[in-house]
Design an enzyme around this catalytic site. Structure first.
Site, PDB file in Angstrom:
ATOM      1  N   SER A 131       0.875  -1.173   0.000  1.00  0.00           N
ATOM      2  CA  SER A 131       0.000   0.000   0.000  1.00  0.00           C
ATOM      3  C   SER A 131       0.911   1.221   0.000  1.00  0.00           C
ATOM      4  O   SER A 131       1.859   1.317  -0.790  1.00  0.00           O
ATOM      5  CB  SER A 131      -0.911  -0.063   1.230  1.00  0.00           C
ATOM      6  OG  SER A 131      -1.665   1.094   1.374  1.00  0.00           O
ATOM      7  N   TYR A 145      -4.589   8.071  -7.020  1.00  0.00           N
ATOM      8  CA  TYR A 145      -3.588   7.139  -6.485  1.00  0.00           C
ATOM      9  C   TYR A 145      -3.973   6.746  -5.058  1.00  0.00           C
ATOM     10  O   TYR A 145      -3.985   5.560  -4.695  1.00  0.00           O
ATOM     11  CB  TYR A 145      -2.198   7.790  -6.527  1.00  0.00           C
ATOM     12  CG  TYR A 145      -1.114   6.953  -5.894  1.00  0.00           C
ATOM     13  CD1 TYR A 145      -0.701   5.763  -6.484  1.00  0.00           C
ATOM     14  CD2 TYR A 145      -0.494   7.347  -4.698  1.00  0.00           C
ATOM     15  CE1 TYR A 145       0.295   4.984  -5.902  1.00  0.00           C
ATOM     16  CE2 TYR A 145       0.505   6.580  -4.115  1.00  0.00           C
ATOM     17  CZ  TYR A 145       0.894   5.400  -4.720  1.00  0.00           C
ATOM     18  OH  TYR A 145       1.870   4.624  -4.148  1.00  0.00           O
ATOM     19  N   LYS A 149      -4.892   3.050  -3.277  1.00  0.00           N
ATOM     20  CA  LYS A 149      -4.192   2.494  -2.108  1.00  0.00           C
ATOM     21  C   LYS A 149      -5.160   2.317  -0.931  1.00  0.00           C
ATOM     22  O   LYS A 149      -5.051   1.346  -0.175  1.00  0.00           O
ATOM     23  CB  LYS A 149      -2.990   3.368  -1.731  1.00  0.00           C
ATOM     24  CG  LYS A 149      -1.875   3.355  -2.779  1.00  0.00           C
ATOM     25  CD  LYS A 149      -1.304   1.955  -3.009  1.00  0.00           C
ATOM     26  CE  LYS A 149      -0.102   1.937  -3.930  1.00  0.00           C
ATOM     27  NZ  LYS A 149       0.394   0.587  -4.218  1.00  0.00           N
TER      28      LYS A 149
HETATM   29  N1  LIG Z   1       8.403   5.124  -4.082  1.00  0.00           N
HETATM   30  C1  LIG Z   1       7.592   5.513  -3.137  1.00  0.00           C
HETATM   31  O1  LIG Z   1       7.767   6.598  -2.519  1.00  0.00           O
HETATM   32  C2  LIG Z   1       6.417   4.653  -2.745  1.00  0.00           C
HETATM   33  C3  LIG Z   1       5.740   4.972  -1.571  1.00  0.00           C
HETATM   34  C4  LIG Z   1       4.660   4.195  -1.185  1.00  0.00           C
HETATM   35  C5  LIG Z   1       4.257   3.120  -1.946  1.00  0.00           C
HETATM   36  N2  LIG Z   1       4.919   2.834  -3.105  1.00  0.00           N
HETATM   37  C6  LIG Z   1       4.431   1.683  -3.884  1.00  0.00           C
HETATM   38  O2  LIG Z   1       5.490   0.762  -4.042  1.00  0.00           O
HETATM   39  C7  LIG Z   1       5.254  -0.045  -5.200  1.00  0.00           C
HETATM   40  C8  LIG Z   1       6.542  -0.110  -6.025  1.00  0.00           C
HETATM   41  O3  LIG Z   1       6.873   1.183  -6.483  1.00  0.00           O
HETATM   42  P1  LIG Z   1       8.375   1.725  -6.535  1.00  0.00           P
HETATM   43  O4  LIG Z   1       8.468   2.880  -5.627  1.00  0.00           O
HETATM   44  O5  LIG Z   1       9.333   0.611  -6.414  1.00  0.00           O
HETATM   45  O6  LIG Z   1       8.370   2.342  -8.023  1.00  0.00           O
HETATM   46  P2  LIG Z   1       9.053   1.865  -9.393  1.00  0.00           P
HETATM   47  O7  LIG Z   1      10.525   1.806  -9.258  1.00  0.00           O
HETATM   48  O8  LIG Z   1       8.452   2.763 -10.426  1.00  0.00           O
HETATM   49  O9  LIG Z   1       8.503   0.365  -9.577  1.00  0.00           O
HETATM   50  C9  LIG Z   1       7.188   0.104  -9.965  1.00  0.00           C
HETATM   51  C10 LIG Z   1       7.156  -1.253 -10.615  1.00  0.00           C
HETATM   52  O10 LIG Z   1       5.790  -1.560 -10.969  1.00  0.00           O
HETATM   53  C11 LIG Z   1       5.815  -2.058 -12.285  1.00  0.00           C
HETATM   54  N3  LIG Z   1       4.524  -1.960 -12.964  1.00  0.00           N
HETATM   55  C12 LIG Z   1       3.796  -0.863 -13.269  1.00  0.00           C
HETATM   56  N4  LIG Z   1       2.672  -1.216 -13.911  1.00  0.00           N
HETATM   57  C13 LIG Z   1       2.689  -2.575 -13.999  1.00  0.00           C
HETATM   58  C14 LIG Z   1       1.815  -3.551 -14.548  1.00  0.00           C
HETATM   59  N5  LIG Z   1       0.678  -3.210 -15.178  1.00  0.00           N
HETATM   60  N6  LIG Z   1       2.150  -4.858 -14.436  1.00  0.00           N
HETATM   61  C15 LIG Z   1       3.300  -5.234 -13.833  1.00  0.00           C
HETATM   62  N7  LIG Z   1       4.176  -4.363 -13.319  1.00  0.00           N
HETATM   63  C16 LIG Z   1       3.871  -3.049 -13.400  1.00  0.00           C
HETATM   64  C17 LIG Z   1       6.925  -1.302 -12.993  1.00  0.00           C
HETATM   65  O11 LIG Z   1       7.298  -2.012 -14.149  1.00  0.00           O
HETATM   66  P3  LIG Z   1       7.875  -1.376 -15.503  1.00  0.00           P
HETATM   67  O12 LIG Z   1       9.371  -1.373 -15.319  1.00  0.00           O
HETATM   68  O13 LIG Z   1       7.397  -2.290 -16.564  1.00  0.00           O
HETATM   69  O14 LIG Z   1       7.291   0.015 -15.626  1.00  0.00           O
HETATM   70  C18 LIG Z   1       7.977  -1.323 -11.894  1.00  0.00           C
HETATM   71  O15 LIG Z   1       8.651  -2.556 -11.889  1.00  0.00           O
HETATM   72  C19 LIG Z   1       4.078   0.606  -5.940  1.00  0.00           C
HETATM   73  O16 LIG Z   1       2.907  -0.123  -5.668  1.00  0.00           O
HETATM   74  C20 LIG Z   1       3.996   2.000  -5.300  1.00  0.00           C
HETATM   75  O17 LIG Z   1       2.683   2.516  -5.335  1.00  0.00           O
HETATM   76  C21 LIG Z   1       5.991   3.568  -3.517  1.00  0.00           C
END
Ligand SMILES: NC(=O)c1ccc[n+]([C@@H]2O[C@H](COP(=O)([O-])OP(=O)(O)OC[C@H]3O[C@@H](n4cnc5c(N)ncnc54)[C@H](OP(=O)(O)O)[C@@H]3O)[C@@H](O)[C@H]2O)c1
Length: 267
Positions: A131, A145, A149
Site C-alpha cells: 500500500s 492514487y 491504495k
Molecule cells: N516510491 C515511493 O515513494 C512509494 C511509496 C509508497 C508506496 N509505493 C508503492 O510501491 C510499489 C513499487 O513502487 P516503486 O516505488 O518501487 O516504483 P518503481 O521503481 O516505479 O517500480 C514500480 C514497478 O511496478 C511495475 N509496474 C507498473 N505497472 C505494472 C503492470 N501493469 N504490471 C506489472 N508491473 C507493473 C513497474 O514495471 P515497468 O518497469 O514495466 O514500468 C515497476 O517494476 C508501488 O505499488 C507503489 O505505489 C511507492
C-alpha cells in the site's frame, strides 16, 4: 527452501525485494512486464524471471503455472506493481482513472485471486500487499492514487478477517517516500488542461521535497520481516515521513491534519 513471487520486480522496491530474498537463499520468482530488463541485473540461479503484466489475467495464470513447475508451492506473494496518476480530480481523464485502478487495484486483486486458492487449500502462505502512507492519508493531486491504495487497504483488511481461521497470513506494507523510479517514470500526469488548477498543481508538485527519500532496501527488509515473523500483525510501515504522518493521521482531528497537509503542499 521457501518460494516468494513478486510483481513489478524490474525496479525500485520490487527489485530490492528480489535481491534480498535471493541473498537469503529463497527461491524467488521475479515477475515484470518486460523480462529483458532483468538481463543486466546478474541475478543468481535461484531467481526465475517471468513475464507478468498485472492487468493481463492470462499472464498471471501462466506465471503461476511456470513458477509452480520450477519451484513448487508459492509461500509468499508480494503485490508490488504500481504507479501514480497525479493531477487534480477534474484533470484526469476517465481512461487514465480506469487504467490507474486496473493496475494498482484490479491488478493486485487478480493476482490474489490466482494465488490464494492454493494457499487456502494448503492452509499455508502469506499475502503481502504494498500500500502506501497514501493509503491512510489523502494528498491533494494524488486523489486517484490514494483511492487505489485506500482500496488495497480495505481489501487486505477484509482478507485478514476472511482468513482468520486459517494459517494464511495477510500483510499490508505502508512505505513512506522511497527513492525509486516512482517519482520519475512511475508517475502519469492528468491529461486534461484546466487553467484553474495549473497554479496550484505547479506549487504542489514542485513543493515536494526530493531529498531524504528512503532506500528501497529498507522496504525490502520490512517485507522480509512481514514474510517471516509468523504473526497475525496486519500493518507494517517504514520510510521517510511514514512514522510521523501515520501517527498524526491517527491522533489529530481532520481539521488539524488537513491544515498540516495544506501547509506541506503550499495550498
Ligand atoms: N516510491 C515511493 O515513494 C512509494 C511509496 C509508497 C508506496 N509505493 C508503492 O510501491 C510499489 C513499487 O513502487 P516503486 O516505488 O518501487 O516504483 P518503481 O521503481 O516505479 O517500480 C514500480 C514497478 O511496478 C511495475 N509496474 C507498473 N505497472 C505494472 C503492470 N501493469 N504490471 C506489472 N508491473 C507493473 C513497474 O514495471 P515497468 O518497469 O514495466 O514500468 C515497476 O517494476 C508501488 O505499488 C507503489 O505505489 C511507492
Amino acid at each position: 527452501m521457501k518460494t516468494i513471487l513478486i510483481t513489478g520486480a524490474s525496479s525500485g522496491i520490487g527489485k530490492s525485494t528480489v535481491e534480498l530474498f535471493a541473498k537469503k537463499a529463497w527461491n524467488v520468482v521475479a515477475t515484470m512486464r518486460d523480462p529483458s530488463k532483468a538481463k543486466e541485473f546478474n541475478w543468481p540461479e535461484n531467481v526465475l524471471v517471468l513475464k507478468l503484466d498485472v492487468t493481463n489475467k492470462k499472464e498471471i495464470l501462466n506465471a503461476r503455472k511456470k513458477a509452480e513447475e520450477k519451484f513448487g508451492n508459492i509461500d509468499v506473494l508480494v503485490n508490488n506493481a504500481g504507479y501514480a496518476l497525479i493531477g487534480a480530480i477534474e484533470t484526469c481523464s476517465e481512461k487514465q482513472i480506469r487504467d490507474q485502478f486496473e493496475t494498482n487495484f484490479f491488478g493486485a486483486v487478480n493476482v490474489i485471486k490466482e494465488f490464494l486458492p492454493r494457499m487456502r487449500e494448503r492452509n499455508s502462505g502469506t499475502l503481502i500487499n504494498i500500500s502506501s502512507i497514501a493509503g491512510k492519508a489523502v494528498f491533494p493531486h494524488y486523489g486517484y492514487y490514494c483511492a487505489t491504495k485506500c482500496s488495497i487497504e480495505a481489501v487486505s483488511e477484509a482478507l485478514w478477517y476472511n482468513l482468520i481461521h486459517t494459517s494464511v497470513r495477510v500483510k499490508i506494507i505502508e512505505p513512506g517516500t522511497i527513492q525509486t523510479q516512482f517519482y520519475a517514470k512511475g508517475m502519469e500526469i492528468g491529461e486534461i488542461k484546466i487553467p484553474f488548477y495549473e497554479k496550484t498543481a505547479d506549487k504542489q508538485l514542485t513543493g515536494i521535497k526530493t531529498e531524504g527519500r528512503t532506500d528501497p532496501k529498507v522496504i525490502a527488509e520490512l517485507i522480509y520481516k512481514a514474510a517471516t515473523d509468523n504473526s497475525r500483525k496486519l500493518r507494517y510501515h517504514a520510510g521517510q515521513f511514514s512514522t510521523s504522518l501515520l501517527l498524526l493521521r491517527k491522533i489529530l482531528p481532520d481539521s488539524a491534519f488537513m491544515w498540516l497537509v495544506r501547509k506541506k503542499f503550499n495550498i
